[in-house]
Scaffold this motif. Structure first.
Motif, PDB file in Angstrom:
ATOM      1  N   MET A   1      14.391 -55.239  16.384  1.00 38.79           N
ATOM      2  CA  MET A   1      14.979 -56.358  16.870  1.00 38.79           C
ATOM      3  C   MET A   1      16.364 -55.886  17.083  1.00 38.79           C
ATOM      4  O   MET A   1      17.247 -56.439  17.948  1.00 38.79           O
ATOM      5  CB  MET A   1      14.785 -57.703  16.022  1.00 38.79           C
ATOM      6  CG  MET A   1      15.344 -58.894  16.671  1.00 38.79           C
ATOM      7  SD  MET A   1      15.000 -59.380  18.193  1.00 38.79           S
ATOM      8  CE  MET A   1      13.448 -60.050  18.022  1.00 38.79           C
ATOM      9  N   ARG A   2      16.998 -55.567  15.800  1.00 39.43           N
ATOM     10  CA  ARG A   2      18.368 -54.903  15.724  1.00 39.43           C
ATOM     11  C   ARG A   2      18.810 -54.088  16.934  1.00 39.43           C
ATOM     12  O   ARG A   2      19.965 -54.303  17.540  1.00 39.43           O
ATOM     13  CB  ARG A   2      18.673 -54.300  14.386  1.00 39.43           C
ATOM     14  CG  ARG A   2      20.186 -54.220  14.185  1.00 39.43           C
ATOM     15  CD  ARG A   2      20.460 -52.988  13.059  1.00 39.43           C
ATOM     16  NE  ARG A   2      19.912 -51.730  13.449  1.00 39.43           N
ATOM     17  CZ  ARG A   2      20.541 -50.876  14.418  1.00 39.43           C
ATOM     18  NH1 ARG A   2      21.590 -51.182  14.994  1.00 39.43           N
ATOM     19  NH2 ARG A   2      19.872 -49.719  14.648  1.00 39.43           N
ATOM     20  N   ARG A   3      17.768 -53.086  17.150  1.00 38.63           N
ATOM     21  CA  ARG A   3      18.232 -52.041  18.280  1.00 38.63           C
ATOM     22  C   ARG A   3      18.154 -52.792  19.610  1.00 38.63           C
ATOM     23  O   ARG A   3      18.859 -52.348  20.431  1.00 38.63           O
ATOM     24  CB  ARG A   3      17.099 -51.055  18.122  1.00 38.63           C
ATOM     25  CG  ARG A   3      17.178 -50.234  16.997  1.00 38.63           C
ATOM     26  CD  ARG A   3      16.061 -49.043  17.075  1.00 38.63           C
ATOM     27  NE  ARG A   3      15.790 -48.163  16.032  1.00 38.63           N
ATOM     28  CZ  ARG A   3      15.211 -46.976  16.066  1.00 38.63           C
ATOM     29  NH1 ARG A   3      14.372 -46.785  16.977  1.00 38.63           N
ATOM     30  NH2 ARG A   3      15.321 -46.229  14.837  1.00 38.63           N
ATOM     31  N   GLY A   4      17.370 -53.698  19.799  1.00 41.54           N
ATOM     32  CA  GLY A   4      16.971 -54.725  20.955  1.00 41.54           C
ATOM     33  C   GLY A   4      18.400 -55.268  21.320  1.00 41.54           C
ATOM     34  O   GLY A   4      18.948 -55.564  22.341  1.00 41.54           O
ATOM     35  N   LEU A   5      19.073 -56.070  20.248  1.00 39.75           N
ATOM     36  CA  LEU A   5      20.250 -56.998  20.198  1.00 39.75           C
ATOM     37  C   LEU A   5      21.591 -56.084  20.618  1.00 39.75           C
ATOM     38  O   LEU A   5      22.462 -56.728  21.083  1.00 39.75           O
ATOM     39  CB  LEU A   5      20.217 -57.759  19.160  1.00 39.75           C
ATOM     40  CG  LEU A   5      19.008 -58.772  19.224  1.00 39.75           C
ATOM     41  CD1 LEU A   5      19.012 -59.703  17.765  1.00 39.75           C
ATOM     42  CD2 LEU A   5      19.103 -59.648  20.470  1.00 39.75           C
ATOM     43  N   GLU A   6      21.562 -54.862  20.012  1.00 36.52           N
ATOM     44  CA  GLU A   6      22.706 -54.236  19.717  1.00 36.52           C
ATOM     45  C   GLU A   6      23.434 -54.098  21.202  1.00 36.52           C
ATOM     46  O   GLU A   6      24.857 -53.949  21.187  1.00 36.52           O
ATOM     47  CB  GLU A   6      22.536 -52.912  19.150  1.00 36.52           C
ATOM     48  CG  GLU A   6      24.041 -52.091  18.742  1.00 36.52           C
ATOM     49  CD  GLU A   6      23.822 -50.968  17.662  1.00 36.52           C
ATOM     50  OE1 GLU A   6      24.089 -50.992  16.666  1.00 36.52           O
ATOM     51  OE2 GLU A   6      22.922 -50.210  18.371  1.00 36.52           O
ATOM     52  N   PRO A   7      22.832 -53.587  22.229  1.00 33.95           N
ATOM     53  CA  PRO A   7      23.470 -53.315  23.552  1.00 33.95           C
ATOM     54  C   PRO A   7      24.280 -54.499  24.081  1.00 33.95           C
ATOM     55  O   PRO A   7      25.145 -54.366  24.744  1.00 33.95           O
ATOM     56  CB  PRO A   7      22.395 -52.712  24.548  1.00 33.95           C
ATOM     57  CG  PRO A   7      21.272 -52.218  23.447  1.00 33.95           C
ATOM     58  CD  PRO A   7      21.566 -53.071  22.456  1.00 33.95           C
ATOM     59  N   GLU A 217       8.443 -45.864  11.130  1.00 34.27           N
ATOM     60  CA  GLU A 217       8.995 -45.293  12.368  1.00 34.27           C
ATOM     61  C   GLU A 217       8.136 -45.438  13.425  1.00 34.27           C
ATOM     62  O   GLU A 217       8.688 -45.491  14.665  1.00 34.27           O
ATOM     63  CB  GLU A 217       9.231 -43.840  12.076  1.00 34.27           C
ATOM     64  CG  GLU A 217      10.343 -43.608  11.014  1.00 34.27           C
ATOM     65  CD  GLU A 217      10.371 -42.152  10.490  1.00 34.27           C
ATOM     66  OE1 GLU A 217       9.535 -41.390  10.983  1.00 34.27           O
ATOM     67  OE2 GLU A 217      11.315 -41.856   9.534  1.00 34.27           O
ATOM     68  N   GLU A 218       7.103 -45.075  13.352  1.00 35.06           N
ATOM     69  CA  GLU A 218       5.968 -45.306  14.786  1.00 35.06           C
ATOM     70  C   GLU A 218       6.043 -46.760  15.242  1.00 35.06           C
ATOM     71  O   GLU A 218       6.169 -46.975  16.379  1.00 35.06           O
ATOM     72  CB  GLU A 218       4.738 -44.780  14.397  1.00 35.06           C
ATOM     73  CG  GLU A 218       4.661 -43.461  14.431  1.00 35.06           C
ATOM     74  CD  GLU A 218       3.099 -43.045  13.838  1.00 35.06           C
ATOM     75  OE1 GLU A 218       1.882 -43.629  14.036  1.00 35.06           O
ATOM     76  OE2 GLU A 218       2.908 -41.897  13.248  1.00 35.06           O
ATOM     77  N   ALA A 219       6.155 -47.795  14.131  1.00 35.01           N
ATOM     78  CA  ALA A 219       6.190 -49.161  14.607  1.00 35.01           C
ATOM     79  C   ALA A 219       7.374 -49.589  15.312  1.00 35.01           C
ATOM     80  O   ALA A 219       7.266 -50.332  16.337  1.00 35.01           O
ATOM     81  CB  ALA A 219       5.991 -50.118  13.495  1.00 35.01           C
ATOM     82  N   ILE A 220       8.566 -49.117  14.944  1.00 31.99           N
ATOM     83  CA  ILE A 220       9.831 -49.265  15.385  1.00 31.99           C
ATOM     84  C   ILE A 220       9.779 -48.681  16.821  1.00 31.99           C
ATOM     85  O   ILE A 220      10.317 -49.497  17.761  1.00 31.99           O
ATOM     86  CB  ILE A 220      10.948 -48.937  14.537  1.00 31.99           C
ATOM     87  CG1 ILE A 220      10.963 -49.724  13.129  1.00 31.99           C
ATOM     88  CG2 ILE A 220      12.279 -48.852  15.402  1.00 31.99           C
ATOM     89  CD1 ILE A 220      11.959 -48.942  12.192  1.00 31.99           C
ATOM     90  N   GLU A 221       9.423 -47.608  16.943  1.00 32.30           N
ATOM     91  CA  GLU A 221       9.455 -46.944  18.304  1.00 32.30           C
ATOM     92  C   GLU A 221       8.364 -47.707  19.235  1.00 32.30           C
ATOM     93  O   GLU A 221       8.602 -47.841  20.396  1.00 32.30           O
ATOM     94  CB  GLU A 221       9.039 -45.603  18.111  1.00 32.30           C
ATOM     95  CG  GLU A 221       9.923 -44.548  17.726  1.00 32.30           C
ATOM     96  CD  GLU A 221      11.306 -44.828  18.332  1.00 32.30           C
ATOM     97  OE1 GLU A 221      11.231 -44.708  19.491  1.00 32.30           O
ATOM     98  OE2 GLU A 221      12.272 -44.725  17.616  1.00 32.30           O
ATOM     99  N   GLY A 238       5.313 -56.167  21.409  1.00 35.38           N
ATOM    100  CA  GLY A 238       5.293 -54.926  20.768  1.00 35.38           C
ATOM    101  C   GLY A 238       4.004 -54.383  20.953  1.00 35.38           C
ATOM    102  O   GLY A 238       3.001 -55.015  21.486  1.00 35.38           O
ATOM    103  N   TYR A 239       3.807 -52.922  20.612  1.00 36.24           N
ATOM    104  CA  TYR A 239       2.645 -52.206  20.963  1.00 36.24           C
ATOM    105  C   TYR A 239       2.104 -51.485  19.732  1.00 36.24           C
ATOM    106  O   TYR A 239       0.849 -51.038  20.070  1.00 36.24           O
ATOM    107  CB  TYR A 239       2.861 -51.277  22.091  1.00 36.24           C
ATOM    108  CG  TYR A 239       3.011 -51.800  23.464  1.00 36.24           C
ATOM    109  CD1 TYR A 239       2.128 -52.396  24.076  1.00 36.24           C
ATOM    110  CD2 TYR A 239       4.363 -52.259  23.957  1.00 36.24           C
ATOM    111  CE1 TYR A 239       2.396 -53.142  25.495  1.00 36.24           C
ATOM    112  CE2 TYR A 239       4.680 -52.831  24.953  1.00 36.24           C
ATOM    113  CZ  TYR A 239       3.850 -53.317  25.933  1.00 36.24           C
ATOM    114  OH  TYR A 239       3.911 -53.875  26.989  1.00 36.24           O
TER     115      TYR A 239
END
Length: 281
Positions: A1-7, A217-221, A238-239
């Motif tokens: 979620m943090r990665r998705g919001l940052e941009p 790491e795999e879950a975040i990706e 998520g997948y």
């Protein structure tokens, strides 16, 4: 979620705030909308399961998603068709941030188990929600030796011990089940098996530390695991649920080659636990 919001959020100014109710799980802090409006977001961080939005006022917005919360990013004035439909019922949109770059960031939470708070940046580590959090499982320092130190002499079941947020922060139920499966460890083992007689890491600790890293790491990706409520910031699911080895597979055959075990379900620390009846020893 943090990665998705940052941009969308990093460097943007919050022009306007809609707080559509006085609370979520807990009341909002005093002057909540006023303290956010006009502030620029200078950093996005995370501690355990808490999102941290660092502001140029030297305050930090702390957000926890609870069980069903999510953030959604959209344009102020959408044009054309959406790639993804709105991820949630707008009746559960509780906080809306209008940014100066034209983005709208909406917090949606049907069950209202999440919450938001504001804290001075210098006092962040002492905040009641953060002060008791344990090790970060994705930090470079988190390894087999740290696991051994955390659990040496513990007689608590391994599954319950790993869910203790005061020892390891942010390691949730799904990912503990998956890490234990990859490590071939039974969730009912006493956590003390991770340390040897001298207090150093046992072979089990080395395998488990590696499994925790790889699962997270795999879950975040993969964008997390969508079983019911979870959505990414763009509304996409998520997948990682498609990579589950044991979670939610009760009664099915073990996926490990040459294992003839069946996935069984039990409960630890009040949570459903899934493991193979044969290869997790």
């Amino acid at each position: 979620m943090r990665r998705g919001l940052e941009p969308a959020m990093l460097g943007a100014r919050i022009d306007r705030v809609e707080a559509r109710r006085a609370d979520i799980r807990f009341p909002f802090p005093p002057r909540f909308a006023e303290r956010l409006a006009g502030r620029r977001i200078v950093g996005l961080g995370r501690r355990g399961k808490y999102l941290l939005f660092h502001l140029d006022s030297y305050e930090t917005l702390i957000a926890h998603l609870g069980m069903s919360g999510s953030f959604r990013v959209q344009a102020e004035e959408p044009v054309g068709s959406f790639k993804y439909e709105r991820s949630k019922d707008p009746n559960h949109d509780h906080v809306v941030l209008h940014l100066d770059n034209g983005k709208v960031v909406t917090y949606n939470d049907p069950r209202r188990f999440g919450f938001m708070d504001l804290a001075e940046k210098g006092a962040l580590e002492a905040h009641p929600r953060l002060a008791t959090l344990g090790e970060e499982p994705l930090s470079p320092e988190f390894n087999a030796a740290r696991l051994a130190k955390l659990f040496a002499g513990s007689r608590a079941p391994l599954k319950s011990a790993l869910l203790d947020q005061s020892r390891i922060a942010g390691l949730g139920n799904i990912y503990v089940c998956e890490a234990l499966f990859r490590a071939g460890l039974a969730p009912s083992h006493p956590a003390g098996v991770l340390a040897n007689a001298r207090g150093g890491p046992s072979p089990k600790a080395r395998v488990l530390a590696s499994a925790i890293h790889s699962v997270l790491e795999e879950a975040i990706e993969a964008g997390g695991s969508t079983l019911r409520d979870h959505r990414q910031a763009d509304g996409e699911i998520g997948y990682f649920q498609h990579a589950f080895g044991v979670y939610d597979r009760e009664g099915l055959a073990c996926l490990r080659p040459r294992c003839r075990g069946t996935i069984i379900r039990s409960r630890h620390a009040g949570r459903s636990t899934f493991c193979c009846s044969v290869c997790q020893k």
